[in-house]
Design a protein around this motif. Structure first.
Motif, short mmCIF file in Angstrom:
data_model
loop_
_atom_site.label_atom_id
_atom_site.label_comp_id
_atom_site.label_asym_id
_atom_site.label_seq_id
_atom_site.Cartn_x
_atom_site.Cartn_y
_atom_site.Cartn_z
N ASP A 98 -20.92 50.21 11.33
CA ASP A 98 -20.12 50.64 10.19
C ASP A 98 -18.73 50.03 10.20
O ASP A 98 -17.86 50.46 9.46
CB ASP A 98 -20.01 52.17 10.18
CG ASP A 98 -21.36 52.84 10.04
OD1 ASP A 98 -22.18 52.35 9.24
OD2 ASP A 98 -21.61 53.85 10.74
N LYS A 99 -18.52 49.05 11.07
CA LYS A 99 -17.23 48.37 11.24
C LYS A 99 -16.13 49.34 11.67
O LYS A 99 -14.99 49.24 11.23
CB LYS A 99 -16.82 47.60 9.99
CG LYS A 99 -15.85 46.45 10.33
CD LYS A 99 -15.46 45.62 9.12
CE LYS A 99 -14.51 44.51 9.55
NZ LYS A 99 -14.09 43.67 8.42
N LYS A 100 -16.50 50.27 12.52
CA LYS A 100 -15.51 51.10 13.19
C LYS A 100 -15.34 50.59 14.61
O LYS A 100 -16.30 50.13 15.24
CB LYS A 100 -15.96 52.57 13.20
CG LYS A 100 -15.91 53.24 11.84
CD LYS A 100 -16.20 54.73 11.97
CE LYS A 100 -16.06 55.43 10.63
NZ LYS A 100 -16.32 56.90 10.75
N LEU A 101 -14.12 50.68 15.10
CA LEU A 101 -13.86 50.17 16.45
C LEU A 101 -14.67 50.96 17.48
O LEU A 101 -14.83 52.18 17.37
CB LEU A 101 -12.37 50.27 16.77
CG LEU A 101 -11.46 49.31 15.99
CD1 LEU A 101 -10.01 49.63 16.27
CD2 LEU A 101 -11.78 47.87 16.34
N THR A 102 -15.17 50.24 18.46
CA THR A 102 -15.93 50.87 19.54
C THR A 102 -15.73 50.07 20.81
O THR A 102 -15.23 48.93 20.77
CB THR A 102 -17.42 50.96 19.17
OG1 THR A 102 -18.11 51.69 20.18
CG2 THR A 102 -18.03 49.57 19.07
N LEU A 103 -16.12 50.63 21.94
CA LEU A 103 -16.01 49.93 23.21
C LEU A 103 -17.12 48.89 23.33
O LEU A 103 -18.22 49.07 22.82
CB LEU A 103 -16.10 50.92 24.37
CG LEU A 103 -15.11 52.09 24.35
CD1 LEU A 103 -15.30 52.97 25.59
CD2 LEU A 103 -13.68 51.60 24.27
#
Length: 218
Positions: A98-103
């Protein structure tokens, strides 16, 4: 026949990648690539290598390089950081579906470590670490000009802030300059002025931490 009968389902969605580069990103990376000359010495060289990781090994959306340090706990006046000139800390983040920042997942970080090893100086040690994800909100008050619809002006202000704080425009450790945010809102059509905080720091434009353990636990 056997190959055509195999099906695979991922129980967990893919994460830790990056989306297609914008034209400006391609231009900047091309300039940096020309200067790097197949070695990593400066901070910019290491960042270039992170963004140039071949896609079959994963993708890095955000990267930041900082000197490594250790804490000296033997001092009487409290802990003191001691820089380590022979090591750097490489902070990274990726995008989820969803184009959210993640590790970044462990495999991508290991691939990045191996990829950088071909370009780093022999005496340099590189530590691949997770950057912190901080989710923020903005509370603000404006005074609209006469003969303007206040709701429409407010929506234009919100759209301007969304564009300014778009994840593509933000980098790890990039500071938020409140003066720039005030100037941005002041330039929106229909805004007469942006309310400033009082002498006690209340009201006006405030940055809030939208703490949520499901996305940002910091």
């Amino acid at each position: 026949v056997v190959e055509n009968s195999i099906a695979v389902t991922n129980e967990v969605a893919a994460s830790g990648g990056a989306f297609e580069e914008e034209v400006e990103e391609v231009r900047n990376n091309a300039i940096s690539y020309f200067r790097a000359q197949n070695r990593a010495v400066t901070k910019e060289d290491y960042l270039l290598r992170a963004y140039a990781l071949p896609p079959q090994f994963g993708s890095v959306a955000k990267a930041y390089v900082a000197p490594d340090f250790q804490i000296n706990t033997l001092l009487d006046d409290g802990p003191d950081p001691i820089p380590n000139p022979l090591a750097i800390n490489f902070y990274t983040l990726g995008y989820d579906k969803d184009k959210k920042l993640t590790l970044l997942n462990p495999a991508t970080k290991q691939n990045l470590q191996n990829y950088i090893s071909y370009y780093r100086v022999l005496t340099d040690a590189v530590n691949i670490k997770n950057a912190y994800i901080v989710n923020i909100g903005i509370d603000f008050e404006i005074i609209t000009l006469p003969n303007y619809n206040s709701n429409e002006v407010l929506l234009r202000c919100i759209d301007a802030l969304k564009t300014y704080f778009n994840t593509d425009n933000m980098q790890i450790a990039k500071p938020i300059i409140l003066t720039d945010v005030y100037v941005l809102l002041d330039s929106v059509s229909g805004v007469q002025s942006v309310v400033r905080p009082d002498k006690d720091g209340n009201g006006g434009l405030q940055i809030t931490n939208k703490y949520d353990g499901n996305y940002s636990s910091n």
